[in-house]
Write a protein that holds these residues in place. Sequence first.
Motif, PDB file in Angstrom:
ATOM      1  N   UNK A 166      -8.109  25.154   9.325  1.00 25.41           N
ATOM      2  CA  UNK A 166      -7.490  25.636   8.095  1.00 25.41           C
ATOM      3  C   UNK A 166      -8.551  26.329   7.251  1.00 25.41           C
ATOM      4  N   UNK A 167      -8.339  27.599   6.980  1.00 27.28           N
ATOM      5  CA  UNK A 167      -9.256  28.391   6.162  1.00 27.28           C
ATOM      6  C   UNK A 167      -8.733  28.406   4.730  1.00 27.28           C
ATOM      7  N   UNK A 168      -9.469  27.776   3.821  1.00 24.78           N
ATOM      8  CA  UNK A 168      -9.051  27.784   2.422  1.00 24.78           C
ATOM      9  C   UNK A 168      -9.393  29.131   1.804  1.00 24.78           C
ATOM     10  N   UNK A 169      -8.367  29.838   1.344  1.00 25.70           N
ATOM     11  CA  UNK A 169      -8.571  31.150   0.744  1.00 25.70           C
ATOM     12  C   UNK A 169      -7.458  31.429  -0.254  1.00 25.70           C
ATOM     13  N   UNK A 170      -7.790  31.940  -1.435  1.00 22.04           N
ATOM     14  CA  UNK A 170      -6.744  32.259  -2.418  1.00 22.04           C
ATOM     15  C   UNK A 170      -5.871  33.427  -1.981  1.00 22.04           C
ATOM     16  N   UNK A 171      -6.278  34.143  -0.928  1.00 18.82           N
ATOM     17  CA  UNK A 171      -5.489  35.282  -0.440  1.00 18.82           C
ATOM     18  C   UNK A 171      -4.433  34.881   0.582  1.00 18.82           C
ATOM     19  N   UNK A 189      -9.263  20.711  11.217  1.00 18.06           N
ATOM     20  CA  UNK A 189     -10.551  21.069  10.613  1.00 18.06           C
ATOM     21  C   UNK A 189     -10.287  21.908   9.375  1.00 18.06           C
ATOM     22  N   UNK A 190     -10.976  21.589   8.293  1.00 15.30           N
ATOM     23  CA  UNK A 190     -10.802  22.284   7.019  1.00 15.30           C
ATOM     24  C   UNK A 190     -12.059  23.091   6.726  1.00 15.30           C
ATOM     25  N   UNK A 191     -11.909  24.402   6.540  1.00 14.59           N
ATOM     26  CA  UNK A 191     -13.037  25.291   6.275  1.00 14.59           C
ATOM     27  C   UNK A 191     -13.131  25.593   4.783  1.00 14.59           C
TER      28      UNK A 191
END
Length: 240
Positions: A166-171, A189-191
């Motif tokens: 999981x890629x945390x991104x405001x986009x 997995x949390x990025x």
Amino acid sequence: MPRFFIDMPLAAGQLVDLPPEVAHHIHVIRLGPGDPLTLFDGNGGQYEAVLADVGKKRATAEVRTFDPREAELPYPVTLAQALPEGTKMDWIVEKAVELGVAAVQPLAARRCVVRLSAERAEKKLAHWRAIVVAASEQSGRNRLATVAEPAELRDWLAAGSAAPRLLLTPRATQTLADWARATPPQPVTVMVGPEGGFTDEEEQEALRQGAIGVAMGPRILRTETAGLAVLAALGMAWGA
């Protein structure tokens, strides 16, 4: 009751010489022969024990009954954390362990201010692993989270992963809450990016490598907050 990690296999009936740092702590908090304590060896479960002998620099405990209790999440979560400034990583590791993280992967990303030499990385790794032990003792966990050697983001992405990343991104167009509701509990997995976040190029490369972009909502979280918020949110959505 005081809890201590013992880096050796334990069994009921043993008489164990406690490590010097544990013996020192026992002396500081003024425990004496006959006082109860809890020991765990990181292999699951814990042991009730009593102090048999205490000196200024040594202590011996009699291991008695085994308690199979566990405090692990039913789904292993890895926190892939881009290295933040200062001592923030210490706090992240400590709180992530308290929230149940199974593994921590430090990452070197383009906007990371911290750049670790091989010697500094080795010292930091030992320090973070000691924090894992202390946080596990405090939080009641009987298995130790792992902390991997720091890796370059591009190399880590190229190595692949069996678990969703999981890629945390405001986009992102979907929120973590939406993703968790639509996905059964599973290893994940949390990025988390550094101060300033991952660059556009890094995010695009992560997505090309199969990462799933998710947002935490309309607010931008600090790097030391984001991963912990995800751990707590998954605990609420999937059960802790």
